[in-house]
Design a protein around this motif. Structure first.
Motif, mmCIF file in Angstrom:
data_model
loop_
_atom_site.group_PDB
_atom_site.id
_atom_site.type_symbol
_atom_site.label_atom_id
_atom_site.label_comp_id
_atom_site.label_asym_id
_atom_site.label_seq_id
_atom_site.Cartn_x
_atom_site.Cartn_y
_atom_site.Cartn_z
ATOM 1 N N LEU A 234 -21.200 -14.083 27.346
ATOM 2 C CA LEU A 234 -21.124 -12.640 27.081
ATOM 3 C C LEU A 234 -20.313 -12.336 25.820
ATOM 4 O O LEU A 234 -20.623 -11.381 25.110
ATOM 5 C CB LEU A 234 -20.537 -11.908 28.293
ATOM 6 N N ASP A 235 -19.278 -13.144 25.540
ATOM 7 C CA ASP A 235 -18.501 -12.937 24.310
ATOM 8 C C ASP A 235 -19.437 -12.999 23.094
ATOM 9 O O ASP A 235 -19.455 -12.108 22.256
ATOM 10 C CB ASP A 235 -17.425 -14.016 24.135
ATOM 11 N N PHE B 225 -22.259 -10.028 23.135
ATOM 12 C CA PHE B 225 -21.785 -8.700 22.716
ATOM 13 C C PHE B 225 -21.372 -8.717 21.244
ATOM 14 O O PHE B 225 -21.583 -7.748 20.526
ATOM 15 C CB PHE B 225 -20.633 -8.224 23.608
ATOM 16 N N SER B 226 -20.770 -9.827 20.817
ATOM 17 C CA SER B 226 -20.371 -9.935 19.414
ATOM 18 C C SER B 226 -21.611 -9.877 18.503
ATOM 19 O O SER B 226 -21.603 -9.209 17.463
ATOM 20 C CB SER B 226 -19.596 -11.240 19.225
ATOM 21 N N VAL C 39 -26.541 -9.761 29.777
ATOM 22 C CA VAL C 39 -25.807 -8.622 29.217
ATOM 23 C C VAL C 39 -26.076 -7.376 30.052
ATOM 24 O O VAL C 39 -25.165 -6.615 30.395
ATOM 25 C CB VAL C 39 -26.246 -8.384 27.746
#
Lengths: 112, 112
Positions: free
Chosen positions: B4-5, B8-9, B78
């Motif tokens: 997820l890091d 989203f980045s 996500v």
């Protein structure tokens, strides 16, 4: 219109996502948020500042406290953007279902 | 389990979001993706690499081309994370509706 760059960037951090997950249960103060994370209040405050300027949380003043809660507009903005991808994937699955439905049984590998 | 890091980045950039919006319409090659953006193919390729390593797109080999499409797993990951916030907001609205429903007419500011 929410700032999607700032919103997605804010979501790219696991601590900030955990803070939002906690706020999904209801409003919380910095002190309440700091507890489960074993982080100092200033460290949590820095994360809250990022979430607030990204439009994902709202803070209100209550005496010396500033309780935080989820910001509906910001979260809805992110969610609406993602809905477009969600719908595209759903459409792909529908097409696949149609293709499978029109195939003759002998063509289908799952039915030898 | 998607990262997820990274996801989203990757979504925090407007060009990468525009690429995903284009892929929501169907598979596309680097050349097809570069056209509407007035960007060079190497610049688009760099964005595609970020999207691919974040698990948001899949590329396949077709001769010398490498067409891209949305990666269902990454996008669903996500989306599932965001569903938690979406449900929390929906619950808040329900609570508000209940409060409004139990209020006496004279208490409601919208009915003077």
């Amino acid at each position: 219109m929410p700032n999607l760059d700032a919103a997605f960037s804010a979501l790219a951090d696991p601590t900030r996502r955990a803070i939002l997950a906690r706020l999904a249960l209801g409003e919380a103060t910095v002190m309440e948020l700091a507890q489960p994370f074993a982080m100092t209040q200033p460290a949590i405050s820095r994360h809250l500042k990022v979430l607030e300027s990204a439009g994902l949380i709202i803070r209100r003043v209550e005496g010396t406290k500033r309780p935080c809660r989820l910001a509906p507009d910001g979260i809805t903005g992110v969610d609406q953007w993602l809905a477009m991808l969600r719908q595209a994937l759903a459409k792909n699955y529908e097409r696949l279902d149609e293709v499978l439905a029109t195939m003759q049984p002998e063509e289908r590998k799952d039915r030898p």
